[in-house]
Design a protein around this motif. Structure first.
Motif, PDB file in Angstrom:
ATOM      1  N   ALA A 172       0.789  -1.229   0.045  1.00  0.00           N
ATOM      2  CA  ALA A 172      -0.129  -0.032  -0.103  1.00  0.00           C
ATOM      3  C   ALA A 172       0.807   1.180  -0.215  1.00  0.00           C
ATOM      4  O   ALA A 172       2.009   1.177   0.641  1.00  0.00           O
ATOM      5  N   ARG A 200       2.127   4.748   0.989  1.00  0.00           N
ATOM      6  CA  ARG A 200       2.037   5.692   2.331  1.00  0.00           C
ATOM      7  C   ARG A 200       1.506   7.093   1.787  1.00  0.00           C
ATOM      8  O   ARG A 200       0.597   7.792   2.467  1.00  0.00           O
ATOM      9  N   ARG A 250      -2.312   7.250   1.292  1.00  0.00           N
ATOM     10  CA  ARG A 250      -2.942   7.266   2.365  1.00  0.00           C
ATOM     11  C   ARG A 250      -3.039   8.941   3.032  1.00  0.00           C
ATOM     12  O   ARG A 250      -4.069   9.211   3.282  1.00  0.00           O
ATOM     13  N   LYS A 265      -5.564  11.231   1.126  1.00  0.00           N
ATOM     14  CA  LYS A 265      -7.067  11.172   1.378  1.00  0.00           C
ATOM     15  C   LYS A 265      -7.308  12.313   2.145  1.00  0.00           C
ATOM     16  O   LYS A 265      -8.400  12.550   1.955  1.00  0.00           O
ATOM     17  N   ASP A 274       5.853   5.198  10.702  1.00  0.00           N
ATOM     18  CA  ASP A 274       4.432   4.923  11.036  1.00  0.00           C
ATOM     19  C   ASP A 274       4.002   6.280  11.937  1.00  0.00           C
ATOM     20  O   ASP A 274       2.763   6.987  11.764  1.00  0.00           O
ATOM     21  N   GLU A 299       3.702   9.615  10.071  1.00  0.00           N
ATOM     22  CA  GLU A 299       2.581   9.600   9.404  1.00  0.00           C
ATOM     23  C   GLU A 299       1.339   9.797  10.015  1.00  0.00           C
ATOM     24  O   GLU A 299       0.511  10.810   9.531  1.00  0.00           O
TER      25      GLU A 299
END
Length: 598
Positions: free
Chosen positions: A272, A274, A277, A280, A341, A344
Motif C-alpha cells: 500500500a 503511504r 494514505r 486522502k 508510522d 505518518e
C-alpha cells in the motif's frame, strides 16, 4: 582492483536484452521516457550515426541487491525476476528507444509543455533520402491511431492506420526497424513501385540503426554499496539531478528495503502507498516524499542529540537537530523504520490542527514547508496538542510563521530550531521560540499585499473566514459555501470601475485592504457601482431583503467599516479597515504591531 569495464554493444542486441528482461531497472529509478521532441531527435541522431552518449550498466549477483522492474512499456509478466544487468545511467535514452523501436505499442511520451500523449514514429522514406539535412522533417510522430489530425481533430492530415496506407505513402514504422521482413513483403504487395526507394532507405537508415554501437560502462558485481550510491549521485549531471528521495531509495535498496514501495506503493508486490494514505486528507495532498523524510530526520537527530548529552558529550561533540539535505542522506534505515508510522500519524494530526485553524484546502496553506516541523511536533505531542495551553502556543507559533512570512526560501535551519524550541516552550512559558519573537507585521505591508499567492495574503484571508464571514448575497458562511462548491472569489469592496472613475490608483485599490471573499453572484450584483448604491441594491433584492443593521452584521464579519462604506468614503474606509485587519493580525501573533500614533 578495477570495478568497471568499458565496451560497446550493438543497439539491436541491447534492445533485445531489455525486452526479454535480461536488462532491467533498479526499482527506485524514475519511470519515464523523453518528451516527443527528444524522442524524434534521438531517432535522427542514430539515423545519422551521431553519438548519443554512454550507458552505464551494473552486473547483478553481487553485494548490492536491488529490487528490479522492467523498462517502461514492458510487462513484468513477460520477463524474468533475475536480470543479468541493471541500468544505472541512460534510462531515458534506452526507454525511449525501446518504446519507439522494439515495441509495437505507442510510445507513452509528452509534449514540450508536459501534456501526456501517445505517439508512433515513422520515417518518410522519400524525404529521408533527400539528404541528412531533411531527416529532422522526415521523422513523423502520429497519434495512437497512427494519424496526424488538425483543426481540433476534425481534419486528418496523414493517415497511416493500415499497412496498406503505410506502404502506399512510403512511411516506414520505426517499430519495424529491427525486423523489416514482413513490411517488405507488404510493400511488394501494396506498392511495388516503391521498392527501389525502400531498398536505398534500408541500406542508409535501417542499416545505421542495425550497425549502431552504444558505448557501455559496466560496473562489476563486486562494486560496493557506497560506490553504487555515489555513482547514482554523480551520473545525473547531464539530466535531472537525483532527489534526496531517490538517493535514499538507492541506499536503502542496497540493504534490502524498498523505499519506493513504501512511499508510492506497488501493485506487483502488493504494498500500500503511504503517499496515497496521506493524500486522502485534502490538506496533505501536497506532502512530498522529501517532507516526510525531513520530518523523520528531525526526530532522529533530536533523539541522537539527547543521547549525545546523556553520554556526557559537550560542545561540538553534541550533534545538532537537523533537516538539511546532508542529514537526510545520513538517515539510517533503522531510524526510518522506527519513525515512519509515527510520523505518518503526526501528519494526520497536523491536518486536524490546520482544519481547526480553518484551513480546508491545500491551496489555502500559506507555506507547505511549515507542515514539516508541525508534523514532527505532533508526532512528539500525540494527543497533547489538544490541551488548551499547548494548543494556544502551537497556534501562536503557526500564525507567527505565516504572518511574519518566515517560512519562505531556505528554511531547513528554522525547521530544526522550531521543533526544539516549541517542545521546550510547551514545558517552560519563558522559553519563547525565535519564530514567535522574530515575527512582526508592519501595517504598511497590508498596502503592498496584492498577490493572493503570497503567504501573508492567504493567512489574512483565512483569519477573516474563521471569524465567520458570511456572503453578501447567499445565506451562509463563505467557508460553508465553499465546501458546497458555490462559485467564490476574492473581490474588490470598492469596485475597480468606481475606483478608477475616482482617480484611485491600482496599487491602492488592488491591495488586500480593499478585498474580501464573496460569491460570484454577489460580485455580479455589485458590478462597478459605488458601495452605497450596491448595498441598497443587495439589501432590497427580493431574495435577500435585509435591514441596514442586518447587512452591517455581515459587513462586520468581513472586518469592513460600515459607516465609511455606506458614505462612499474610500480614504476613511481604507484607514479604518487597515486598523481592523491589524487587530486581527495582532490577535493571531499575540503581540502589538500597530504603532500608538496609528
Amino acid at each position: 582492483m578495477t570495478t568497471f569495464d568499458s565496451t560497446k554493444r550493438s543497439l539491436p542486441e541491447l534492445l533485445k536484452d531489455i525486452t526479454n528482461g535480461k536488462i532491467q531497472l533498479p526499482d527506485f529509478q524514475r519511470g519515464w521516457v523523453w518528451d516527443d521532441e527528444h524522442v524524434k531527435s534521438l531517432l535522427v541522431s542514430i539515423a545519422r550515426s551521431f553519438p548519443v552518449g554512454a550507458v552505464m550498466l551494473m552486473e547483478t549477483g553481487g553485494e548490492v541487491q536491488f529490487q528490479v522492474r522492467p523498462v517502461e512499456g514492458i510487462s513484468a509478466n513477460n520477463v524474468t525476476d533475475n536480470p543479468e544487468q541493471l541500468i544505472l545511467d541512460g534510462q531515458q535514452r534506452l526507454t525511449s528507444l525501446t518504446q519507439a523501436i522494439a515495441l509495437t505499442t505507442p510510445v507513452d511520451t509528452r509534449t514540450s509543455k508536459g501534456k501526456d500523449i501517445l505517439r508512433h514514429y515513422y520515417f518518410d522514406i522519400a524525404m529521408a533520402l533527400e539528404g541528412d539535412d531533411r531527416l529532422d522533417e522526415a521523422v513523423k510522430a502520429v497519434d495512437k491511431d497512427r494519424q496526424i489530425r488538425s483543426n481540433f481533430g476534425r481534419d486528418v492530415e496523414l493517415d497511416l492506420s493500415t499497412r496498406e496506407l503505410e506502404c502506399q505513402q512510403l512511411h516506414f514504422p520505426c517499430d519495424k526497424i529491427l525486423d523489416d521482413s514482413q513490411w517488405l513483403q507488404d510493400l511488394f504487395q501494396y506498392n511495388p513501385e516503391g521498392m527501389e526507394q525502400f531498398l536505398k532507405f534500408k541500406q542508409k537508415i535501417i542499416g545505421a540503426f542495425v550497425a549502431y554501437q552504444i558505448p557501455i560502462i559496466e560496473l562489476k558485481k563486486e562494486t560496493s554499496k557506497e560506490a553504487v550510491c555515489l555513482v547514482f549521485e554523480k551520473v545525473n549531471t547531464g539530466g535531472v539531478q537525483l532527489s534526496v528521495f531517490e538517493l535514499m531509495t538507492a541506499s536503502y535498496a542496497a540493504e534490502g528495503y524498498n523505499l519506493r514501495d513504501d512511499w508510492f506503493g506497488s501493485d506487483i508486490r502488493n504494498v500500500a502507498s503511504r503517499q496515497a494514505r496521506l493524500a486522502k486528507q485534502e490538506l496533505l495532498k501536497g506532502v512530498e516524499s522529501t517532507d516526510f523524510l525531513q520530518a523523520i530526520t528531525l526526530l532522529h537527530t533530536r533523539q541522537r542529540k539527547y543521547q549525545d548529552i546523556a553520554d556526557g558529550k559537550q560542545g561540538k561533540q553534541v550533534r545538532p537537530v537537523s533537516a538539511k539535505r546532508a542529514s537526510v542522506l545520513e538517515l539510517p534505515l533503522a531510524a526510518y523504520q522506527k519513525w515512519a508510522d509515527d510520523v505518518e500519524a503526526g501528519f494526520f494530526e497536523a491536518s486536524k490542527f490546520l482544519a481547526g485553524e480553518c484551513f480546508f484546502s491545500r491551496k489555502e496553506l500559506p507555506y507547505g514547508t511549515q507542515i514539516v516541523p508541525l508534523a514532527a511536533t505532533m508526532t512528539l505531542l500525540g494527543e497533547r496538542w489538544r490541551e488548551p495551553k499547548v494548543h494556544q502556543k502551537l497556534a501562536r507559533w503557526f500564525w507567527s510563521g505565516v504572518l511574519g512570512e518566515l517560512y519562505g526560501g531556505a528554511v531547513e535551519t528554522r525547521i530544526a530550531v522550531d521543533l526544539e524550541e516549541l517542545m521546550d516552550w510547551f514545558e517552560d512559558n519563558s522559553a519563547t521560540p525565535r519564530t514567535v519573537t522574530d515575527a512582526s507585521f508592519d501595517p504598511e505591508r497590508l498596502e503592498s499585499l496584492r498577490s493572493r499567492l503570497s503567504a501573508a495574503y492567504k493567512g489574512i484571508n483565512v483569519l477573516i473566514l474563521r471569524e465567520g464571514a458570511s456572503d453578501f448575497f447567499w445565506k451562509g458562511r463563505i467557508q460553508q459555501l465553499d465546501t458546497q462548491e458555490v462559485a467564490l472569489d476574492i473581490h474588490h469592496i470598492f469596485p475597480r470601475a468606481w475606483c478608477e472613475a475616482n482617480s484611485i490608483p491600482p496599487k491602492v485599490y488592488d491591495s488586500i485592504i480593499n478585498k474580501t471573499p464573496i460569491s460570484y453572484k454577489a460580485n455580479r450584483m455589485i458590478g462597478g457601482d459605488a458601495p452605497s448604491t450596491y448595498l441598497a441594491k443587495l439589501q432590497s433584492h427580493e431574495q435577500v431583503q435585509l435591514e441596514n443593521d442586518e447587512m452591517d452584521v455581515i459587513l462586520n464579519g468581513h472586518f469592513i467599516p460600515t459607516e465609511q462604506l455606506r458614505t462612499d468614503d474610500f480614504p476613511g474606509f481604507f484607514e479604518a479597515r487597515k486598523r481592523l485587519l491589524m487587530g486581527l493580525i495582532e490577535k493571531a501573533i499575540g503581540k502589538k504591531a500597530l504603532s500608538e500614533s496609528a
